[in-house]
Design a protein around this motif. Structure first.
Motif, PDB file in Angstrom:
ATOM      1  N   ASN A 154      41.191  -6.531  14.790  1.00  0.00           N
ATOM      2  CA  ASN A 154      40.496  -7.754  14.394  1.00  0.00           C
ATOM      3  C   ASN A 154      41.058  -8.981  15.105  1.00  0.00           C
ATOM      4  O   ASN A 154      41.186 -10.056  14.526  1.00  0.00           O
ATOM      5  CB  ASN A 154      40.484  -7.937  12.865  1.00  0.00           C
ATOM      6  N   PHE A 155      41.382  -8.798  16.401  1.00  0.00           N
ATOM      7  CA  PHE A 155      41.753  -9.926  17.235  1.00  0.00           C
ATOM      8  C   PHE A 155      40.514 -10.735  17.619  1.00  0.00           C
ATOM      9  O   PHE A 155      39.382 -10.265  17.509  1.00  0.00           O
ATOM     10  CB  PHE A 155      42.435  -9.441  18.520  1.00  0.00           C
ATOM     11  N   ARG A 156      40.755 -11.929  18.130  1.00  0.00           N
ATOM     12  CA  ARG A 156      39.663 -12.682  18.726  1.00  0.00           C
ATOM     13  C   ARG A 156      39.183 -11.931  19.975  1.00  0.00           C
ATOM     14  O   ARG A 156      39.999 -11.332  20.695  1.00  0.00           O
ATOM     15  CB  ARG A 156      40.123 -14.082  19.100  1.00  0.00           C
ATOM     16  N   PRO A 157      37.865 -11.910  20.239  1.00  0.00           N
ATOM     17  CA  PRO A 157      37.367 -11.188  21.413  1.00  0.00           C
ATOM     18  C   PRO A 157      38.114 -11.581  22.686  1.00  0.00           C
ATOM     19  O   PRO A 157      38.386 -12.761  22.925  1.00  0.00           O
ATOM     20  CB  PRO A 157      35.893 -11.606  21.468  1.00  0.00           C
ATOM     21  N   GLY A 158      38.438 -10.567  23.487  1.00  0.00           N
ATOM     22  CA  GLY A 158      39.155 -10.785  24.739  1.00  0.00           C
ATOM     23  C   GLY A 158      40.646 -10.557  24.649  1.00  0.00           C
ATOM     24  O   GLY A 158      41.321 -10.384  25.671  1.00  0.00           O
TER      25      GLY A 158
ATOM     26  N   PRO B 247      37.699 -19.151  17.007  1.00  0.00           N
ATOM     27  CA  PRO B 247      38.504 -18.526  15.950  1.00  0.00           C
ATOM     28  C   PRO B 247      37.716 -18.481  14.657  1.00  0.00           C
ATOM     29  O   PRO B 247      36.857 -19.342  14.409  1.00  0.00           O
ATOM     30  CB  PRO B 247      39.717 -19.451  15.837  1.00  0.00           C
ATOM     31  N   GLY B 248      37.982 -17.492  13.835  1.00  0.00           N
ATOM     32  CA  GLY B 248      37.241 -17.358  12.592  1.00  0.00           C
ATOM     33  C   GLY B 248      38.111 -16.904  11.442  1.00  0.00           C
ATOM     34  O   GLY B 248      38.986 -16.046  11.613  1.00  0.00           O
ATOM     35  N   PHE B 249      37.877 -17.475  10.283  1.00  0.00           N
ATOM     36  CA  PHE B 249      38.483 -17.036   9.035  1.00  0.00           C
ATOM     37  C   PHE B 249      37.373 -16.737   8.038  1.00  0.00           C
ATOM     38  O   PHE B 249      36.187 -16.901   8.339  1.00  0.00           O
ATOM     39  CB  PHE B 249      39.427 -18.107   8.481  1.00  0.00           C
ATOM     40  N   ASP B 250      37.740 -16.342   6.852  1.00  0.00           N
ATOM     41  CA  ASP B 250      36.750 -16.091   5.813  1.00  0.00           C
ATOM     42  C   ASP B 250      35.834 -17.296   5.625  1.00  0.00           C
ATOM     43  O   ASP B 250      34.612 -17.166   5.583  1.00  0.00           O
ATOM     44  CB  ASP B 250      37.449 -15.764   4.492  1.00  0.00           C
ATOM     45  N   ASN B 251      36.428 -18.476   5.511  1.00  0.00           N
ATOM     46  CA  ASN B 251      35.618 -19.673   5.300  1.00  0.00           C
ATOM     47  C   ASN B 251      34.685 -19.953   6.471  1.00  0.00           C
ATOM     48  O   ASN B 251      33.613 -20.540   6.285  1.00  0.00           O
ATOM     49  CB  ASN B 251      36.526 -20.883   5.054  1.00  0.00           C
TER      50      ASN B 251
ATOM     51  N   SER C 224      30.761  -9.027  12.958  1.00  0.00           N
ATOM     52  CA  SER C 224      31.265 -10.394  12.812  1.00  0.00           C
ATOM     53  C   SER C 224      31.156 -10.839  11.370  1.00  0.00           C
ATOM     54  O   SER C 224      30.260 -10.423  10.625  1.00  0.00           O
ATOM     55  CB  SER C 224      30.484 -11.350  13.726  1.00  0.00           C
ATOM     56  N   GLN C 225      32.066 -11.737  10.979  1.00  0.00           N
ATOM     57  CA  GLN C 225      32.019 -12.298   9.631  1.00  0.00           C
ATOM     58  C   GLN C 225      30.741 -13.113   9.429  1.00  0.00           C
ATOM     59  O   GLN C 225      30.119 -13.058   8.364  1.00  0.00           O
ATOM     60  CB  GLN C 225      33.251 -13.178   9.392  1.00  0.00           C
ATOM     61  N   GLN C 226      30.327 -13.865  10.435  1.00  0.00           N
ATOM     62  CA  GLN C 226      29.107 -14.653  10.318  1.00  0.00           C
ATOM     63  C   GLN C 226      27.902 -13.755  10.062  1.00  0.00           C
ATOM     64  O   GLN C 226      27.095 -14.018   9.170  1.00  0.00           O
ATOM     65  CB  GLN C 226      28.881 -15.486  11.580  1.00  0.00           C
ATOM     66  N   ASP C 227      27.768 -12.676  10.851  1.00  0.00           N
ATOM     67  CA  ASP C 227      26.647 -11.756  10.663  1.00  0.00           C
ATOM     68  C   ASP C 227      26.680 -11.131   9.271  1.00  0.00           C
ATOM     69  O   ASP C 227      25.652 -10.989   8.598  1.00  0.00           O
ATOM     70  CB  ASP C 227      26.688 -10.638  11.703  1.00  0.00           C
ATOM     71  N   ALA C 228      27.888 -10.711   8.855  1.00  0.00           N
ATOM     72  CA  ALA C 228      28.022 -10.028   7.573  1.00  0.00           C
ATOM     73  C   ALA C 228      27.635 -10.940   6.417  1.00  0.00           C
ATOM     74  O   ALA C 228      26.952 -10.524   5.477  1.00  0.00           O
ATOM     75  CB  ALA C 228      29.453  -9.517   7.402  1.00  0.00           C
ATOM     76  N   VAL C 229      28.063 -12.205   6.478  1.00  0.00           N
ATOM     77  CA  VAL C 229      27.719 -13.154   5.418  1.00  0.00           C
ATOM     78  C   VAL C 229      26.221 -13.433   5.418  1.00  0.00           C
ATOM     79  O   VAL C 229      25.580 -13.482   4.354  1.00  0.00           O
ATOM     80  CB  VAL C 229      28.525 -14.454   5.574  1.00  0.00           C
ATOM     81  N   LEU C 230      25.644 -13.611   6.601  1.00  0.00           N
ATOM     82  CA  LEU C 230      24.207 -13.859   6.679  1.00  0.00           C
ATOM     83  C   LEU C 230      23.420 -12.742   5.998  1.00  0.00           C
ATOM     84  O   LEU C 230      22.407 -13.002   5.327  1.00  0.00           O
ATOM     85  CB  LEU C 230      23.782 -13.988   8.140  1.00  0.00           C
ATOM     86  N   ALA C 231      23.897 -11.514   6.136  1.00  0.00           N
ATOM     87  CA  ALA C 231      23.209 -10.370   5.539  1.00  0.00           C
ATOM     88  C   ALA C 231      23.324 -10.335   4.022  1.00  0.00           C
ATOM     89  O   ALA C 231      22.700  -9.493   3.373  1.00  0.00           O
ATOM     90  CB  ALA C 231      23.764  -9.065   6.125  1.00  0.00           C
ATOM     91  N   LEU C 232      24.088 -11.245   3.431  1.00  0.00           N
ATOM     92  CA  LEU C 232      24.247 -11.310   1.973  1.00  0.00           C
ATOM     93  C   LEU C 232      23.413 -12.406   1.331  1.00  0.00           C
ATOM     94  O   LEU C 232      23.493 -12.610   0.118  1.00  0.00           O
ATOM     95  CB  LEU C 232      25.720 -11.564   1.615  1.00  0.00           C
ATOM     96  N   THR C 233      22.604 -13.106   2.115  1.00  0.00           N
ATOM     97  CA  THR C 233      21.936 -14.306   1.600  1.00  0.00           C
ATOM     98  C   THR C 233      20.604 -14.025   0.897  1.00  0.00           C
ATOM     99  O   THR C 233      19.798 -14.938   0.719  1.00  0.00           O
ATOM    100  CB  THR C 233      21.726 -15.330   2.731  1.00  0.00           C
TER     101      THR C 233
END
Length: 414
Positions: free
Chosen positions: A113-117, A154-158, A216-225
């Motif tokens: 779960n590193f940043r891409p690259g 960079p990404g966190f839960d928030n 991605s966290q963004q994709d996963a959260v979007l799928a919960l809306t």
């Protein structure tokens, strides 16, 4: 130092389960990643947690702790890393990168779960590792995914809650939006990654070809809306905070009672009629203004006629009384705090709180919600200390003896 050949047999851990024999390399930290591999471990996979010898998973420093001083152990870390074997490996060292390639030749899955690259900069990105083991399933969990214009952010839960739309929808209409009160960006990414890994493993078994699982966290959260996306694409309406209300289903939400709050969801015609009779207002079943679900869904009718009725049903009764009245007939349950949940007899019957003994003390943590009838998941297990299983794993998988391992440790490789 023995270099293994691809396809050599791997000595599996003694635990059993439906994923027994699957070997997972876990190069992750915090929650989005460690939780994914722990789900696989609960289901019987052999999970090897790889940490930098001088910079291990910093969640080891998260409270609460059992024990004192230098001997203390993080219960937070324990809850997301049970069943794992712990080894150390320095990917900034050429010999460390070579060791990882040798481990990959013996593994089925790698989770990072590193940043891409980042893995590419280490020289052990997906393309490199795929050349070592074509069957490798490589799961990459990140804030914004491996592709797209924001991939390197960079990404966190928030970050996931904010950019996936969920944060803007949570809270009350007359206040600023409120983040969901748990790390749902991390957890949702974890769950989707685990599903992706299992699908990719099945495909690898069938075809001999592994693949990357990009979550991605963004994709996963979007799928919960829920209905927010289609509400916008169809009606042009932007979802906002609704408090404890549903976008259109009524009555369906939180209601006050004598000693707290309950959830009540008696919205369809059958449940509404049953509720009216149970709570002493049978005449409302045939009231022409609220006798159908469509009428009760109307916001004005609900606020004026339905909501006051429901609030009156519950106001003078306790949570326990209301649950007893509802029984197995009506969707009504207490809004419980975490103490009430942990001490719930039903939670105990479902084995959803497990006690794990460490030398420093006992930790009660959540179990696994995956209940299998034949090959049961195992939720009660310890998380490793940093590098606790170096000798066993490196000897078992790579044939490295104690003397060679000591040289690797002295040179900062492990």
């Amino acid at each position: 130092m023995k270099t293994p050949e691809a396809g050599d047999a791997i000595a599996a851990a003694p635990r059993r389960g439906p994923l027994h024999g699957l070997v997972v390399l876990d190069i992750t930290r915090v929650v989005a990643g460690p939780y994914c591999s722990m789900i696989l471990a609960d289901l019987g996979a052999r999970v090897i947690k790889i940490e930098h010898p001088d910079d291990p998973d910093y969640v080891r420093g998260f409270p609460p702790f059992v024990g004192e001083g230098d001997d203390r152990f993080s219960a937070f870390f324990a809850q997301y890393n049970r069943h794992k074997e712990g080894i150390t490996l320095n990917l900034k060292h050429e010999a460390g990168r070579e060791l990882l390639k040798q481990l990959v030749a013996r593994a089925d899955v790698l989770v990072e779960n590193f940043r891409p690259g980042t893995m590419e900069r280490f020289g052990v990105g997906y393309d490199t590792l795929r050349a070592v083991n074509p069957k490798l399933v490589y799961a990459a969990i990140s804030g914004f995914g491996q592709t797209g214009p924001n991939a390197l952010r960079p990404g966190f839960d928030n970050s996931g809650q904010a950019t996936g739309g969920l944060w803007s929808m949570n809270g009350y209409p007359d206040r600023t939006p409120v983040r969901v009160g748990t790390i749902i960006g991390d957890v949702s990414a974890t769950l989707f990654a685990a599903i992706g890994v299992l699908a990719a493993v099945r495909e690898a078994e069938r075809t001999g070809q592994g693949q990357m699982v990009d979550v991605s966290q963004q994709d996963a959260v979007l799928a919960l809306t829920e209905n927010a996306v289609v509400k916008y694409t169809v009606d042009g309406e932007i979802a906002g905070p609704l408090g404890n209300d549903h976008p259109f289903v009524r009555p369906y939400g939180q209601f006050p009672c004598r000693d707290g709050h309950v959830f009540f969801g008696g919205y369809n015609d059958k449940l509404w009629a049953l509720s009216c009779r149970k709570f002493g207002t049978p005449d409302l079943v045939s009231d022409p203004e609220i006798d159908t679900m469509a009428k009760r869904f109307d916001p004005e009718v609900y606020a004026r006629r339905v909501k006051p009725v429901v609030e009156n049903w519950f106001r003078e009764r306790s949570k326990a009384e209301l649950e007893a009245m509802a029984g197995d007939d009506i969707p009504l349950c207490a809004v419980k705090n975490i103490r009430e949940v942990v001490e719930d007899p039903h939670i105990a019957a479902r084995e959803m709180i497990v006690d794990v003994d460490y030398p420093q003390g006992r930790i009660g943590m959540f179990g696994t919600p995956i209940k299998l009838s034949r090959t049961q998941a195992q939720a009660s297990g310890r998380a490793p200390n940093v590098g606790q299983h170096n000798a066993e794993v490196y000897a078992d998988l790579l044939g490295i003896d104690a003397e060679s391992l000591q040289r690797l440790k002295s040179s900062g490789v492990v």
